[in-house]
Design a protein around this motif. Sequence first.
Motif, PDB file in Angstrom:
ATOM      1  N   LEU A 282       0.354  -7.616  -7.450  1.00 45.54           N
ATOM      2  CA  LEU A 282       1.569  -6.875  -7.137  1.00 45.54           C
ATOM      3  C   LEU A 282       1.547  -5.483  -7.754  1.00 45.54           C
ATOM      4  CD1 LEU A 282       4.170  -9.750  -7.714  1.00 45.54           C
ATOM      5  CD2 LEU A 282       2.933  -9.157  -5.618  1.00 45.54           C
ATOM      6  N   ALA A 283       1.950  -4.507  -6.946  1.00 48.96           N
ATOM      7  CA  ALA A 283       2.145  -3.145  -7.445  1.00 48.96           C
ATOM      8  C   ALA A 283       3.561  -3.024  -7.991  1.00 48.96           C
ATOM      9  CB  ALA A 283       1.906  -2.133  -6.335  1.00 48.96           C
ATOM     10  N   GLU A 284       3.755  -2.082  -8.880  1.00 57.52           N
ATOM     11  CA  GLU A 284       5.068  -1.879  -9.489  1.00 57.52           C
ATOM     12  C   GLU A 284       5.766  -0.692  -8.842  1.00 57.52           C
ATOM     13  OE1 GLU A 284       4.911  -1.664 -13.723  1.00 57.52           O
ATOM     14  OE2 GLU A 284       3.833  -3.561 -13.936  1.00 57.52           O
ATOM     15  N   GLY A 285       6.905  -0.965  -8.246  1.00 57.70           N
ATOM     16  CA  GLY A 285       7.749   0.103  -7.738  1.00 57.70           C
ATOM     17  C   GLY A 285       8.718   0.513  -8.826  1.00 57.70           C
ATOM     18  N   LEU A 286      10.003   0.253  -8.603  1.00 53.70           N
ATOM     19  CA  LEU A 286      11.010   0.580  -9.610  1.00 53.70           C
ATOM     20  C   LEU A 286      11.108  -0.490 -10.689  1.00 53.70           C
ATOM     21  CD1 LEU A 286      13.849   1.873  -7.237  1.00 53.70           C
ATOM     22  CD2 LEU A 286      12.170   3.222  -8.532  1.00 53.70           C
ATOM     23  N   THR A 287      10.574  -1.669 -10.415  1.00 51.49           N
ATOM     24  CA  THR A 287      10.696  -2.788 -11.344  1.00 51.49           C
ATOM     25  C   THR A 287       9.319  -3.213 -11.831  1.00 51.49           C
ATOM     26  OG1 THR A 287      12.639  -3.562 -10.140  1.00 51.49           O
ATOM     27  CG2 THR A 287      11.600  -5.112 -11.668  1.00 51.49           C
ATOM     28  N   PRO A 288       9.106  -3.345 -13.147  1.00 51.08           N
ATOM     29  CA  PRO A 288       7.815  -3.833 -13.648  1.00 51.08           C
ATOM     30  C   PRO A 288       7.541  -5.260 -13.175  1.00 51.08           C
ATOM     31  CG  PRO A 288       9.112  -2.824 -15.417  1.00 51.08           C
ATOM     32  CD  PRO A 288      10.025  -2.965 -14.238  1.00 51.08           C
TER      33      PRO A 288
ATOM     34  N   PRO B 123       0.801  -1.223   0.000  1.00 52.94           N
ATOM     35  CA  PRO B 123       0.000   0.000   0.000  1.00 52.94           C
ATOM     36  C   PRO B 123       0.830   1.268   0.000  1.00 52.94           C
ATOM     37  CG  PRO B 123      -0.003  -1.012   2.178  1.00 52.94           C
ATOM     38  CD  PRO B 123       0.673  -1.982   1.250  1.00 52.94           C
ATOM     39  N   ASN B 124       2.134   1.157   0.232  1.00 55.45           N
ATOM     40  CA  ASN B 124       3.000   2.338   0.229  1.00 55.45           C
ATOM     41  C   ASN B 124       3.400   2.769  -1.175  1.00 55.45           C
ATOM     42  OD1 ASN B 124       3.215   2.618   3.130  1.00 55.45           O
ATOM     43  ND2 ASN B 124       4.475   0.762   3.104  1.00 55.45           N
ATOM     44  N   ILE B 125       3.158   1.916  -2.154  1.00 57.37           N
ATOM     45  CA  ILE B 125       3.472   2.281  -3.535  1.00 57.37           C
ATOM     46  C   ILE B 125       2.354   3.160  -4.079  1.00 57.37           C
ATOM     47  CG2 ILE B 125       3.808   1.380  -5.873  1.00 57.37           C
ATOM     48  CD1 ILE B 125       5.139  -1.054  -4.660  1.00 57.37           C
ATOM     49  N   PHE B 126       2.718   4.186  -4.820  1.00 56.28           N
ATOM     50  CA  PHE B 126       1.764   5.172  -5.333  1.00 56.28           C
ATOM     51  C   PHE B 126       0.638   4.503  -6.115  1.00 56.28           C
ATOM     52  CE2 PHE B 126       0.492   8.110  -8.804  1.00 56.28           C
ATOM     53  CZ  PHE B 126      -0.083   9.103  -8.021  1.00 56.28           C
ATOM     54  N   ASN B 127      -0.590   4.835  -5.762  1.00 54.23           N
ATOM     55  CA  ASN B 127      -1.814   4.363  -6.417  1.00 54.23           C
ATOM     56  C   ASN B 127      -2.041   2.856  -6.292  1.00 54.23           C
ATOM     57  OD1 ASN B 127      -3.041   6.705  -7.228  1.00 54.23           O
ATOM     58  ND2 ASN B 127      -2.248   6.652  -9.326  1.00 54.23           N
ATOM     59  N   ALA B 128      -1.309   2.189  -5.414  1.00 53.42           N
ATOM     60  CA  ALA B 128      -1.456   0.737  -5.306  1.00 53.42           C
ATOM     61  C   ALA B 128      -2.875   0.346  -4.899  1.00 53.42           C
ATOM     62  CB  ALA B 128      -0.449   0.176  -4.311  1.00 53.42           C
ATOM     63  N   MET B 129      -3.464   1.061  -3.964  1.00 51.72           N
ATOM     64  CA  MET B 129      -4.768   0.647  -3.452  1.00 51.72           C
ATOM     65  C   MET B 129      -5.895   0.855  -4.468  1.00 51.72           C
ATOM     66  SD  MET B 129      -3.948  -0.770  -0.720  1.00 51.72           S
ATOM     67  CE  MET B 129      -5.482  -1.041   0.166  1.00 51.72           C
TER      68      MET B 129
END
Length: 321
Positions: free
Chosen positions: A116-122, A73-79
């Motif tokens: 899974l949300a994407e941070g720096l890695t797709p 949930p800390n990744i942008f727009n994940a929720m």
Amino acid sequence: MKVFSNPVGSGNLWFDNLTTAQGTPVAYDPQARAFVPMPPFCVNRDIIGCNWIAPEQGAFCRSCAMTALAPDPNIFNAMPNWAETEAAKRWVLDNLGRWHWFRPEDPGTRPVFHMLAEGLTPVAMGHANGVVTISVAEADPVVRATRRQALDEPYRTMVGHMRHEIAHMLWWRLSLREDFLDAFREMFGDERADYPAALEHHYHKGPPEDWRLFYLTSYASAHPHEDWAETAAHLLHLTDITDSLVSAGLTSPEVPRQGWDPYSEPDTAMLINVAASLAIRVNHVNRSMGLSDLYPFVLSETAQRKLAFVHDWLRRGAQGL
């Protein structure tokens, strides 16, 4: 998808509704295929807007219980992206439930989802041994449109991703049957061919020039596994397009009778004929608003034979018939 009756008043409800037009909370019961106005509601209702009922208070619904990994949930727009992705999952699971897949009467394995949300890695979407991995980032319309253009795909949605990746899981389940594998290889080719090498060739060399004669999409030409997944996804597209239009009260001369249920239709040729005729009409309506075609694909004779194969197995495979 059906149009549902309001259990507490007049009017209709749509599959994603959380309340009636008058504001009464409701939830969808996937076993009864109807909305109910009382708890227990899914514990994810207040978190991601899940509108299904749960077996007991504080529990997950049937769909959310299949998600083993949720996004950070800390990744942008994940929720919000996760909420839209779960909504797509519920839609496709309910579609497949019309053929008894993943319902209580289905004796087989259920899919497990890693969202899974994407941070720096797709995130690489895919299926392995019953686990379906989905990148919730593609719920973002900008991300999805960028990748659709980069991959030269005419259609890319979260519902489409769910249908494609769950189709891989369905193949995995059906492959436990020897009679399925023999028939599959005769229709689609030998799936034991080197999969990574096939994908590398596809992405570097592209599809064969005549791919439209044999496949529904260029990606389907990459490997028998992808041909199956694309064909199964398209069968679900076509069946649900037809069911949704008929349920909404729209019709065409090709629809065989009033109250006709596309999911109960055993004749694939009939189903495809009705679906194609309706899709062409909606394509025309979309163009009046400058929108892309609803169904921008051509159904070759070979593709129709593959659709018939998938239709037969999906209609009977969940209960091992």
